[in-house]
Scaffold this motif. Structure first.
Motif, PDB file in Angstrom:
ATOM      1  N   VAL A   1       0.859  -1.185   0.000  1.00  0.00           N
ATOM      2  CA  VAL A   1       0.000   0.000   0.000  1.00  0.00           C
ATOM      3  C   VAL A   1       0.895   1.234   0.000  1.00  0.00           C
ATOM      4  N   ASN A   2       0.643   2.127  -0.948  1.00  0.00           N
ATOM      5  CA  ASN A   2       1.400   3.368  -1.095  1.00  0.00           C
ATOM      6  C   ASN A   2       0.419   4.525  -0.950  1.00  0.00           C
ATOM      7  N   ILE A   3       0.685   5.418   0.026  1.00  0.00           N
ATOM      8  CA  ILE A   3      -0.160   6.594   0.232  1.00  0.00           C
ATOM      9  C   ILE A   3       0.705   7.827   0.009  1.00  0.00           C
ATOM     10  N   LEU A   4       0.352   8.621  -0.986  1.00  0.00           N
ATOM     11  CA  LEU A   4       1.109   9.802  -1.381  1.00  0.00           C
ATOM     12  C   LEU A   4       0.342  11.062  -1.012  1.00  0.00           C
ATOM     13  N   ASN A   5       1.016  12.000  -0.362  1.00  0.00           N
ATOM     14  CA  ASN A   5       0.432  13.318  -0.106  1.00  0.00           C
ATOM     15  C   ASN A   5       0.824  14.227  -1.268  1.00  0.00           C
ATOM     16  N   ARG A   6      -0.150  14.574  -2.120  1.00  0.00           N
ATOM     17  CA  ARG A   6       0.107  15.392  -3.296  1.00  0.00           C
ATOM     18  C   ARG A   6       0.205  16.886  -2.989  1.00  0.00           C
ATOM     19  N   SER A   7      -0.111  17.274  -1.779  1.00  0.00           N
ATOM     20  CA  SER A   7      -0.116  18.692  -1.432  1.00  0.00           C
ATOM     21  C   SER A   7       1.282  19.304  -1.557  1.00  0.00           C
ATOM     22  N   THR A   8       1.319  20.548  -1.996  1.00  0.00           N
ATOM     23  CA  THR A   8       2.587  21.277  -2.069  1.00  0.00           C
ATOM     24  C   THR A   8       2.765  22.207  -0.882  1.00  0.00           C
ATOM     25  N   SER A   9       1.777  22.194   0.055  1.00  0.00           N
ATOM     26  CA  SER A   9       1.856  23.149   1.148  1.00  0.00           C
ATOM     27  C   SER A   9       1.565  22.613   2.542  1.00  0.00           C
TER      28      SER A   9
ATOM     29  N   VAL B   1      -2.873  13.921   7.430  1.00  0.00           N
ATOM     30  CA  VAL B   1      -2.943  12.946   8.517  1.00  0.00           C
ATOM     31  C   VAL B   1      -3.793  11.784   8.013  1.00  0.00           C
ATOM     32  N   VAL B   2      -3.231  10.565   8.034  1.00  0.00           N
ATOM     33  CA  VAL B   2      -3.908   9.410   7.441  1.00  0.00           C
ATOM     34  C   VAL B   2      -4.036   8.255   8.421  1.00  0.00           C
ATOM     35  N   ARG B   3      -4.979   7.390   8.094  1.00  0.00           N
ATOM     36  CA  ARG B   3      -5.189   6.128   8.814  1.00  0.00           C
ATOM     37  C   ARG B   3      -5.262   5.020   7.768  1.00  0.00           C
ATOM     38  N   LEU B   4      -4.762   3.838   8.128  1.00  0.00           N
ATOM     39  CA  LEU B   4      -4.781   2.683   7.243  1.00  0.00           C
ATOM     40  C   LEU B   4      -5.245   1.475   8.035  1.00  0.00           C
ATOM     41  N   ALA B   5      -6.250   0.779   7.511  1.00  0.00           N
ATOM     42  CA  ALA B   5      -6.777  -0.404   8.194  1.00  0.00           C
ATOM     43  C   ALA B   5      -6.908  -1.567   7.223  1.00  0.00           C
ATOM     44  N   LEU B   6      -6.764  -2.770   7.767  1.00  0.00           N
ATOM     45  CA  LEU B   6      -7.036  -4.014   7.046  1.00  0.00           C
ATOM     46  C   LEU B   6      -8.280  -4.568   7.719  1.00  0.00           C
TER      47      LEU B   6
ATOM     48  N   LEU C   1       3.780   7.311   2.522  1.00  0.00           N
ATOM     49  CA  LEU C   1       3.733   6.248   3.522  1.00  0.00           C
ATOM     50  C   LEU C   1       3.551   4.959   2.747  1.00  0.00           C
ATOM     51  N   GLU C   2       4.399   3.966   2.992  1.00  0.00           N
ATOM     52  CA  GLU C   2       4.271   2.697   2.275  1.00  0.00           C
ATOM     53  C   GLU C   2       4.367   1.547   3.250  1.00  0.00           C
ATOM     54  N   ARG C   3       3.448   0.583   3.103  1.00  0.00           N
ATOM     55  CA  ARG C   3       3.479  -0.660   3.858  1.00  0.00           C
ATOM     56  C   ARG C   3       3.550  -1.789   2.835  1.00  0.00           C
TER      57      ARG C   3
ATOM     58  N   THR D   1      -7.262  15.225   4.411  1.00  0.00           N
ATOM     59  CA  THR D   1      -7.306  16.102   3.240  1.00  0.00           C
ATOM     60  C   THR D   1      -7.622  15.289   1.983  1.00  0.00           C
ATOM     61  N   ALA D   2      -8.097  15.965   0.955  1.00  0.00           N
ATOM     62  CA  ALA D   2      -8.377  15.295  -0.321  1.00  0.00           C
ATOM     63  C   ALA D   2      -7.148  15.250  -1.221  1.00  0.00           C
ATOM     64  N   ASP D   3      -5.998  15.700  -0.724  1.00  0.00           N
ATOM     65  CA  ASP D   3      -4.765  15.737  -1.525  1.00  0.00           C
ATOM     66  C   ASP D   3      -3.942  14.453  -1.403  1.00  0.00           C
ATOM     67  N   VAL D   4      -4.610  13.309  -1.300  1.00  0.00           N
ATOM     68  CA  VAL D   4      -3.928  12.036  -1.088  1.00  0.00           C
ATOM     69  C   VAL D   4      -4.281  11.069  -2.216  1.00  0.00           C
ATOM     70  N   SER D   5      -3.283  10.333  -2.688  1.00  0.00           N
ATOM     71  CA  SER D   5      -3.498   9.252  -3.657  1.00  0.00           C
ATOM     72  C   SER D   5      -3.088   7.942  -2.993  1.00  0.00           C
ATOM     73  N   VAL D   6      -3.902   6.907  -3.196  1.00  0.00           N
ATOM     74  CA  VAL D   6      -3.629   5.596  -2.603  1.00  0.00           C
ATOM     75  C   VAL D   6      -3.527   4.573  -3.725  1.00  0.00           C
TER      76      VAL D   6
END
Length: 106
Positions: free
Chosen positions: A32-40, A44-49, A73-75, A92-97
Motif C-alpha cells: 500500500v502506497n499513500i502519497l500526499n500530493r499537497s505542495t503546502s 494525517v492518514v489512517r490505514l486499516a485491514l 507512507l508505504e506498507r 485532506t483530499a490531496d492524497v493518492s492511494v
C-alpha cells in the motif's frame, strides 16, 4: 490470478474509503502506497485491514500518521485473506492511494 495494480483511489477528505477488497476464495499479498500530493501542507492518514468499510479499533495498522507535503507512507508484504478490505482515511483530499500486489486462488 491477478497481479499488478489491484486498487487506486483519491479519497475524499475525512471519509473512510475502501481501496481494495480481496475476492472470495483468494489470498492476496499487497503493498500500500499513500502519497500526499499537497505542495503546502501535511496530511494525517489512517490505514486499516478491515472486514468492512468501517474499521474497528483492532483493524488499524496506521493511525493518525502525518505525511509531509510531497511525502509517502508505504506498507509492504501485507497478506490478506478473502473479503478483507484495505481502508484509508485522510484529513485532506490531496492524497493518492495505490494498492498493488498479487492474488492467488485458494
Amino acid at each position: 490470478m491477478a497481479s499488478g495494480i489491484l486498487g487506486q483511489s483519491a479519497p475524499s477528505a475525512t471519509t473512510n474509503t475502501s481501496v481494495y477488497t480481496v475476492p472470495a476464495s483468494t489470498l492476496s499479498v499487497v503493498n500500500v502506497n499513500i502519497l500526499n500530493r499537497s505542495t503546502s501542507a501535511a496530511a494525517v492518514v489512517r490505514l486499516a485491514l478491515a472486514a468492512s468499510g468501517s474499521p474497528t479499533d483492532a483493524e488499524y495498522i496506521e493511525y493518525d500518521v502525518s505525511i509531509p507535503k510531497g511525502g509517502v507512507l508505504e506498507r509492504t508484504g501485507l497478506a490478506l485473506n478473502a473479503s478483507k478490505q484495505v481502508v484509508v482515511y485522510s484529513s485532506t483530499a490531496d492524497v493518492s492511494v495505490n494498492v498493488y500486489g498479487i492474488e492467488q486462488a485458494v
